[in-house]
Design a protein around this motif. Sequence first.
Motif, PDB file in Angstrom:
ATOM      1  N   SER A  26       0.798  -1.231   0.000  1.00 14.16           N
ATOM      2  CA  SER A  26       0.000   0.000   0.000  1.00 14.16           C
ATOM      3  C   SER A  26       0.826   1.274   0.000  1.00 14.16           C
ATOM      4  O   SER A  26       0.314   2.328  -0.342  1.00 14.16           O
ATOM      5  CB  SER A  26      -0.911   0.029   1.241  1.00 14.16           C
ATOM      6  N   VAL A  27       2.068   1.196   0.409  1.00 19.79           N
ATOM      7  CA  VAL A  27       2.888   2.396   0.600  1.00 19.79           C
ATOM      8  C   VAL A  27       3.980   2.449  -0.467  1.00 19.79           C
ATOM      9  O   VAL A  27       4.658   1.448  -0.731  1.00 19.79           O
ATOM     10  CB  VAL A  27       3.519   2.400   2.014  1.00 19.79           C
ATOM     11  N   ASP A  28       4.133   3.616  -1.052  1.00 22.89           N
ATOM     12  CA  ASP A  28       5.200   3.846  -2.031  1.00 22.89           C
ATOM     13  C   ASP A  28       6.537   3.474  -1.391  1.00 22.89           C
ATOM     14  O   ASP A  28       6.822   3.864  -0.261  1.00 22.89           O
ATOM     15  CB  ASP A  28       5.186   5.332  -2.415  1.00 22.89           C
ATOM     16  N   PRO A  29       7.388   2.748  -2.091  1.00 20.02           N
ATOM     17  CA  PRO A  29       8.670   2.345  -1.509  1.00 20.02           C
ATOM     18  C   PRO A  29       9.580   3.513  -1.135  1.00 20.02           C
ATOM     19  O   PRO A  29      10.515   3.344  -0.351  1.00 20.02           O
ATOM     20  CB  PRO A  29       9.318   1.480  -2.592  1.00 20.02           C
ATOM     21  N   LEU A  30       9.303   4.696  -1.671  1.00 20.89           N
ATOM     22  CA  LEU A  30      10.104   5.862  -1.312  1.00 20.89           C
ATOM     23  C   LEU A  30       9.621   6.527  -0.027  1.00 20.89           C
ATOM     24  O   LEU A  30      10.301   7.396   0.509  1.00 20.89           O
ATOM     25  CB  LEU A  30      10.116   6.866  -2.471  1.00 20.89           C
ATOM     26  N   ASP A  31       8.439   6.131   0.459  1.00 29.36           N
ATOM     27  CA  ASP A  31       7.953   6.606   1.753  1.00 29.36           C
ATOM     28  C   ASP A  31       8.446   5.650   2.843  1.00 29.36           C
ATOM     29  O   ASP A  31       8.833   4.523   2.561  1.00 29.36           O
ATOM     30  CB  ASP A  31       6.422   6.652   1.779  1.00 29.36           C
ATOM     31  N   THR A  32       8.385   6.127   4.076  1.00 29.40           N
ATOM     32  CA  THR A  32       8.825   5.313   5.200  1.00 29.40           C
ATOM     33  C   THR A  32       7.633   4.947   6.058  1.00 29.40           C
ATOM     34  O   THR A  32       6.859   5.809   6.455  1.00 29.40           O
ATOM     35  CB  THR A  32       9.848   6.100   6.055  1.00 29.40           C
ATOM     36  N   ALA A  33       7.499   3.652   6.339  1.00 25.76           N
ATOM     37  CA  ALA A  33       6.423   3.186   7.216  1.00 25.76           C
ATOM     38  C   ALA A  33       6.785   1.816   7.760  1.00 25.76           C
ATOM     39  O   ALA A  33       7.408   1.003   7.073  1.00 25.76           O
ATOM     40  CB  ALA A  33       5.104   3.109   6.463  1.00 25.76           C
ATOM     41  N   VAL A  34       6.382   1.574   9.004  1.00 25.54           N
ATOM     42  CA  VAL A  34       6.597   0.275   9.640  1.00 25.54           C
ATOM     43  C   VAL A  34       5.361  -0.067  10.456  1.00 25.54           C
ATOM     44  O   VAL A  34       4.915   0.723  11.286  1.00 25.54           O
ATOM     45  CB  VAL A  34       7.825   0.289  10.587  1.00 25.54           C
ATOM     46  N   LEU A  35       4.789  -1.234  10.198  1.00 28.39           N
ATOM     47  CA  LEU A  35       3.707  -1.778  11.008  1.00 28.39           C
ATOM     48  C   LEU A  35       4.273  -2.986  11.734  1.00 28.39           C
ATOM     49  O   LEU A  35       4.674  -3.966  11.104  1.00 28.39           O
ATOM     50  CB  LEU A  35       2.519  -2.187  10.127  1.00 28.39           C
ATOM     51  N   SER A  36       4.360  -2.901  13.048  1.00 27.55           N
ATOM     52  CA  SER A  36       4.911  -3.989  13.859  1.00 27.55           C
ATOM     53  C   SER A  36       3.807  -4.571  14.725  1.00 27.55           C
ATOM     54  O   SER A  36       3.177  -3.846  15.501  1.00 27.55           O
ATOM     55  CB  SER A  36       6.030  -3.467  14.776  1.00 27.55           C
ATOM     56  N   LEU A  37       3.558  -5.855  14.590  1.00 24.11           N
ATOM     57  CA  LEU A  37       2.612  -6.563  15.449  1.00 24.11           C
ATOM     58  C   LEU A  37       3.471  -7.310  16.468  1.00 24.11           C
ATOM     59  O   LEU A  37       4.137  -8.285  16.130  1.00 24.11           O
ATOM     60  CB  LEU A  37       1.751  -7.507  14.617  1.00 24.11           C
ATOM     61  N   CYS A  38       3.459  -6.832  17.703  1.00 25.81           N
ATOM     62  CA  CYS A  38       4.478  -7.238  18.665  1.00 25.81           C
ATOM     63  C   CYS A  38       4.009  -8.221  19.734  1.00 25.81           C
ATOM     64  O   CYS A  38       4.819  -8.969  20.259  1.00 25.81           O
ATOM     65  CB  CYS A  38       5.044  -5.994  19.348  1.00 25.81           C
ATOM     66  N   THR A  39       2.729  -8.191  20.084  1.00 30.83           N
ATOM     67  CA  THR A  39       2.243  -9.135  21.089  1.00 30.83           C
ATOM     68  C   THR A  39       0.922  -9.744  20.642  1.00 30.83           C
ATOM     69  O   THR A  39       0.144  -9.118  19.934  1.00 30.83           O
ATOM     70  CB  THR A  39       2.029  -8.483  22.473  1.00 30.83           C
ATOM     71  N   ILE A  40       0.717 -10.979  21.070  1.00 31.82           N
ATOM     72  CA  ILE A  40      -0.559 -11.646  20.868  1.00 31.82           C
ATOM     73  C   ILE A  40      -0.891 -12.349  22.181  1.00 31.82           C
ATOM     74  O   ILE A  40      -0.047 -13.015  22.766  1.00 31.82           O
ATOM     75  CB  ILE A  40      -0.522 -12.629  19.673  1.00 31.82           C
TER      76      ILE A  40
END
Length: 105
Positions: A26-40
């Motif tokens: 969904s995000v242009d590779p030139l933009d910066t984004a991180v979605l981290s799923l850290c706990t369940i």
Amino acid sequence: MPHLTRDPVMAAGHLIVALQSVVSRSVDPLDTAVLSLCTIEGGTAPNQIAGRVTIRGTLRYHREAVKDTILDGIERTCAGHRDQLWRQGDARDGLGCGCGDQHAR
């Protein structure tokens, strides 16, 4: 009857895998984004199907437009999995999607 039971742990596993593609698709590779799923978290006994599962994580981005794109993708992904894995419209027992974020600067 376990074969008729909805399994939130199984649903969470599918959702985690699907959410990992939100940023990359969904995000242009030139933009910066991180979605981290850290706990369940879910269940308390090894021989019982959990009644509920909670997934927690963070979202980091630099531009508000990127945030909006990712949150839309998260909402669409959650809705799609809810409708596929649970009876449509049964939100009380299905997947909910509450989004919080951490804005990186």
